[in-house]
Design a protein around this motif. Structure first.
Motif, short mmCIF file in Angstrom:
data_model
loop_
_atom_site.label_atom_id
_atom_site.label_comp_id
_atom_site.label_asym_id
_atom_site.label_seq_id
_atom_site.Cartn_x
_atom_site.Cartn_y
_atom_site.Cartn_z
N PHE A 33 67.46 51.78 12.81
CA PHE A 33 67.30 50.32 12.83
C PHE A 33 66.55 49.90 14.09
O PHE A 33 65.66 49.04 14.04
N LEU A 34 66.93 50.48 15.22
CA LEU A 34 66.31 50.10 16.49
C LEU A 34 64.83 50.46 16.50
O LEU A 34 63.99 49.65 16.93
N GLU A 35 64.49 51.64 16.01
CA GLU A 35 63.08 52.05 15.96
C GLU A 35 62.27 51.10 15.09
O GLU A 35 61.13 50.73 15.43
N ARG A 36 62.84 50.68 13.96
CA ARG A 36 62.14 49.76 13.06
C ARG A 36 61.85 48.45 13.77
O ARG A 36 60.75 47.90 13.65
N LEU A 37 62.83 47.93 14.50
CA LEU A 37 62.66 46.64 15.16
C LEU A 37 61.68 46.74 16.32
O LEU A 37 60.85 45.83 16.53
N ILE A 38 61.77 47.82 17.10
CA ILE A 38 60.83 47.99 18.21
C ILE A 38 59.40 48.04 17.68
O ILE A 38 58.48 47.42 18.23
N GLU A 39 59.21 48.77 16.60
CA GLU A 39 57.88 48.85 15.99
C GLU A 39 57.43 47.50 15.47
O GLU A 39 56.26 47.10 15.65
N GLU A 40 58.33 46.76 14.84
CA GLU A 40 57.98 45.45 14.27
C GLU A 40 57.52 44.47 15.34
O GLU A 40 56.59 43.68 15.12
#
Length: 355
Positions: A33-40
């Motif tokens: 989840f954290l990786e997805r948000l950082i990328e977003e």
């Protein structure tokens, strides 16, 4: 007027007591989840990750700040993010909201004015304090609230000028405000579950698919079906497999070959097999009534989990590429087969069963 720069603060310090593990590290489609948000939010001026302890070490060179006041909830995370932000406006997102997109803070920014210090979306009249924008100027109010032992983030709105922003008339998908608090909510993210019913010709694949559709429907689930066929001439006439799938209760029935595919009654030219299958899966996922399961008939050489149908005198040994999660022989009971499928995808058990 130039839009103010916005810092994005990702709150990754929750207890996650109901789900039993740190929600920021849960995975979806191959990323946490954290990786997805950082990328977003990577294109924003600044991204800060707020954590409770030292479990996280500077992901992708993003600034990480640690709680100084323990067990104070997201209010302390907000305080730390505002303290460390180089910008006056901070968009806060909880890390248990994996579908939040950059459009949310950009939409909120349209309402910035000198009259407000908190900008909070409303979904069906309910405030979304963990997907909102706060001004750095509210730090004294947060510190005072913490000093008084009041850790309720929403209590800030009672003392600070707050702009509540209904999202119903915006272009935002309500899915972006979905949060994951329980194991069941996490499992639901992975729907539709996709598996194959495979085997050689005349082994009983279509009969198995129809039986599974009916069993799923009896348990309150919805199914879509995609059949791979070696021929290029197919219709949805009575008596055909796709007709039988629909008659059994499938919410969508598709068929494709290496050159053509049919979704419902619309036959179109296809491209390669993999691209056509992906296109059909995406079409089913985009239906207003998204099924819980997508059953693929055939595709014994694919990487999808498989229920292999074995039949005496026709197919005595497995011909399918792994993973084969269930081998259904002549005496199989559809209830038992579906029990295992349900348990396999819902995460109740990890081992595979071969009859």
């Amino acid at each position: 007027m130039c839009q103010p720069k916005i810092t994005v603060a990702l709150l990754a310090g929750g207890k996650s007591s109901r789900i039993g593990q740190n929600k920021a590290l849960l995975t979806y489609e191959g990323k946490s989840f954290l990786e997805r948000l950082i990328e977003e939010f990577s294109a924003f001026d600044e991204v800060i990750v707020s954590v409770k302890d030292d479990y996280l070490q500077d992901p992708q060179e993003i600034k990480v700040v640690k709680d100084e006041n323990q067990d104070c909830g997201p209010l302390e995370g907000l305080r730390r993010a505002l303290s460390e932000s180089r910008n006056d406006f901070v968009f806060v997102s909880a890390c248990d909201m994996p579908f939040v997109t950059k459009e949310v803070p950009l939409y909120i920014a349209e309402f910035f004015s000198s009259d407000y210090e908190c900008y909070v979306p409303l979904v069906d009249g309910r405030p979304q304090p963990l997907s909102a924008v706060y001004k750095k100027s509210i730090l004294p109010a947060i510190e005072n609230q913490l000093k008084n032992g009041d850790f309720k983030l929403s209590h800030l709105f009672e003392s600070l000028p707050t702009k509540f922003i209904p999202v119903e008339k915006s272009a935002l998908d309500r899915k972006v405000f979905t949060n994951v608090n329980t194991p069941d909510e996490y499992k639901a993210l992975k729907k539709p579950f996709i598996f194959c019913v495979s085997g050689i010709k005349n082994s009983g694949k279509t009969r198995m698919v129809c039986a599974l559709i009916k069993e799923a429907q009896a348990r309150g689930y919805k199914c879509g079906v995609i059949k791979h066929d070696g021929h290029d001439c197919f219709t949805d006439a009575p008596g055909t497999d796709t007709y039988n799938f629909t008659a059994s209760g499938a919410v969508a029935s598709c068929i494709f070959s290496d050159k053509r595919f049919m979704f419902g009654t619309s036959a179109l030219a296809g491209q390669d097999c993999g691209e056509t299958l992906g296109r059909l899966i995406n079409q089913i996922k985009s239906l207003p009534c998204v099924p819980d399961f997508i059953i693929l008939e055939g595709l014994k050489d694919s990487a999808y989990p498989k229920v292999e149908v074995l039949r005496s005198g026709i197919s005595e040994k497995s011909v399918c590429r792994e993973p084969v999660i269930y081998s259904a022989r002549d005496d199989y009971q559809v209830e038992e087969v579906f029990n295992f499928i349900e348990e396999y995808f819902m995460g109740k058990i990890n081992e595979v069963h071969k009859n």
